[in-house]
Scaffold this motif. Structure first.
Motif, short mmCIF file in Angstrom:
data_model
loop_
_atom_site.label_atom_id
_atom_site.label_comp_id
_atom_site.label_asym_id
_atom_site.label_seq_id
_atom_site.Cartn_x
_atom_site.Cartn_y
_atom_site.Cartn_z
N SER A 1 -13.55 62.91 25.33
CA SER A 1 -13.72 64.28 25.80
C SER A 1 -12.45 64.83 26.43
O SER A 1 -12.26 66.04 26.52
CB SER A 1 -14.88 64.37 26.80
OG SER A 1 -14.63 63.57 27.94
N ALA B 1 -12.28 56.24 19.66
CA ALA B 1 -12.82 55.67 20.89
C ALA B 1 -12.50 54.18 20.91
O ALA B 1 -12.72 53.47 19.92
CB ALA B 1 -14.32 55.88 20.96
N ALA C 1 -20.97 56.76 20.76
CA ALA C 1 -19.80 56.38 21.54
C ALA C 1 -18.50 56.74 20.84
O ALA C 1 -17.44 56.76 21.48
CB ALA C 1 -19.83 54.89 21.85
N CYS D 1 -14.18 51.67 28.64
CA CYS D 1 -15.07 51.21 27.56
C CYS D 1 -14.35 50.33 26.55
O CYS D 1 -14.98 49.84 25.61
CB CYS D 1 -15.67 52.41 26.85
SG CYS D 1 -14.44 53.44 25.99
N THR E 1 -23.44 53.54 22.67
CA THR E 1 -23.54 54.71 23.53
C THR E 1 -22.52 54.53 24.65
O THR E 1 -22.43 53.45 25.24
CB THR E 1 -24.95 54.85 24.12
OG1 THR E 1 -25.90 54.95 23.04
CG2 THR E 1 -25.05 56.08 25.00
N CYS E 2 -21.75 55.58 24.92
CA CYS E 2 -20.66 55.45 25.89
C CYS E 2 -21.17 54.98 27.25
O CYS E 2 -22.09 55.58 27.82
CB CYS E 2 -19.94 56.79 26.04
SG CYS E 2 -18.55 56.69 27.19
N CYS F 1 -12.83 58.94 27.33
CA CYS F 1 -11.80 58.49 26.37
C CYS F 1 -11.60 59.51 25.25
O CYS F 1 -10.50 59.64 24.72
CB CYS F 1 -12.17 57.13 25.80
SG CYS F 1 -13.59 57.11 24.69
N HIS G 1 -17.91 60.43 28.95
CA HIS G 1 -17.21 60.01 27.73
C HIS G 1 -15.72 60.39 27.79
O HIS G 1 -15.20 61.05 26.89
CB HIS G 1 -17.88 60.66 26.52
CG HIS G 1 -17.61 59.95 25.23
ND1 HIS G 1 -17.94 60.49 24.01
CD2 HIS G 1 -17.03 58.77 24.94
CE1 HIS G 1 -17.60 59.67 23.04
NE2 HIS G 1 -17.05 58.61 23.59
#
Length: 353
Positions: free
Chosen positions: A323, A281, A194, A306, A313-314, A321, A319
């Motif tokens: 990517s 993250a 994550a 999230c 794990t996202c 936030c 993902h």
């Protein structure tokens, strides 16, 4: 004979590094030796901290993931370890979501009668001094400052002239590894998925940094050689699996800036005093866990779905936030740091973002 005080921080390397100022506060007291109790993932970091007289290692079954079975033999091993260290009192350092009470019970059984910790739960006679989060200190504060508040309640303060930043002891010479000339470090690995920026984003950033005139060193642990090879490709110097923690610290200390996620090496870079581009993250709060008191570029959507979940794990498809952070943004952030104009330098500023 020296008064020996046990400081417990049973998590990973980053958590132990953030306890460094608190360890120095204990070690600075006249006639005191600081004994650090760590988990297996944090012991090497503990050995890098100034002020530590001895590092004890024990796998804690309510903190490690995956966790060992809490067998009688495992508990007995801790009692013997603590008794052999001849410690007279203890300071238990925990994060906001952890309870110090199981360890306090075991330390009592080991013969320690003076124990200080922060606990939201009623502690009865397990703690000599109990700090209550929300009453005795703010929850939304850097972990290093939380640890200092706990040691202060035990009667230990940083000495005059100690500014409370993270620090490391002597480091090895890594010039044969990194070669001559300035460099930027890119550390693509993360403790959990994550918190990881995509590998191909890292690789693109290395290419763009090289095209911008930077020399790039890519670092990673023994289990990350495939990742570092992908990221370094032909543009970067691949040091994946070639450094222990002390050597990695020295590599980070020599860099002009470090690109890294929310993982132990981010705090190692901060302890070395190196500016950090933090691909952060928001599964944990940046105010608590961002690199502490170094020039900082914080990248990543901090108000994503999230946020605060502590997910490994996202939970959000794609993902987003992290990517959504482009390699070009990373290069721009590195350039700001190298030129001495970071957009974020202190946790005080972070509170107002």
């Amino acid at each position: 004979m020296s008064r020996r005080v046990l400081i417990a921080r049973l998590d990973g390397a980053g958590d132990v590094l953030l306890a460094g100022p608190a360890v120095r506060a204990v070690a600075a007291a006249p006639g005191v030796e600081a004994v650090l109790l760590c988990g297996p993932q944090g012991a090497a970091a503990g050995r890098l901290l100034p002020g530590v007289a001895q590092v004890l290692q024990w796998p804690c079954p309510w903190i490690l993931n995956p966790a060992p079975e809490p067998t009688p033999d495992l508990m007995q091993a801790l009692l013997q370890l603590v008794r052999s260290a001849r410690t007279e009192e203890a300071v238990i350092l925990t994060s906001f979501h952890q309870s110090p009470l199981p360890l306090a019970l075991l330390l009592r059984d080991a013969g320690i009668r003076t124990i200080t910790a922060a606990s939201t739960d009623y502690a009865g006679t397990l703690l000599t001094t109990r700090l209550k989060p929300g009453e005795d200190f703010l929850e939304d504060q850097p972990e290093a400052e939380r640890a200092l508040r706990i040691t202060a309640a035990a009667g230990f303060a940083l000495p005059a002239g100690d500014d409370g930043r993270l620090r490391l002891g002597p480091l090895p010479d890594v010039s044969p590894l990194v070669g001559a000339g300035p460099y930027i470090v890119v550390h693509p690995g993360a403790a959990v998925p994550a918190r990881a920026w995509p590998a191909l984003h890292h690789a693109a950033a290395v290419e763009l940094l090289t095209a911008a005139g930077f020399r790039v060193v890519v670092t990673g642990g023994p289990g990350e050689k495939e990742l570092t090879a992908t990221v370094a490709a032909v543009a970067g110097l691949d040091l994946g699996g070639r450094t222990d923690l002390a050597a990695l610290a020295a590599v980070l200390a020599g860099a002009d800036a470090v690109v890294v996620g929310n993982t132990g090496p981010a705090h190692l870079a901060a302890a070395a005093g190196t500016p950090v581009v933090s691909l952060f993250a928001p599964v944990v709060p940046a105010i608590r866990w961002a690199p502490y008191r170094v020039p900082l570029e914080l990248l990543g959507e901090q108000h994503a779905a999230c946020s605060g979940t502590r997910a490994r794990t996202c939970p959000v498809p794609g993902h987003p936030c992290l990517s959504g952070v482009s390699p070009e943004q990373v290069v721009e952030a590195v350039q700001r740091l190298v030129n001495g104009v970071p957009s974020l330098q202190t946790h005080r500023e972070m509170r107002h973002r």
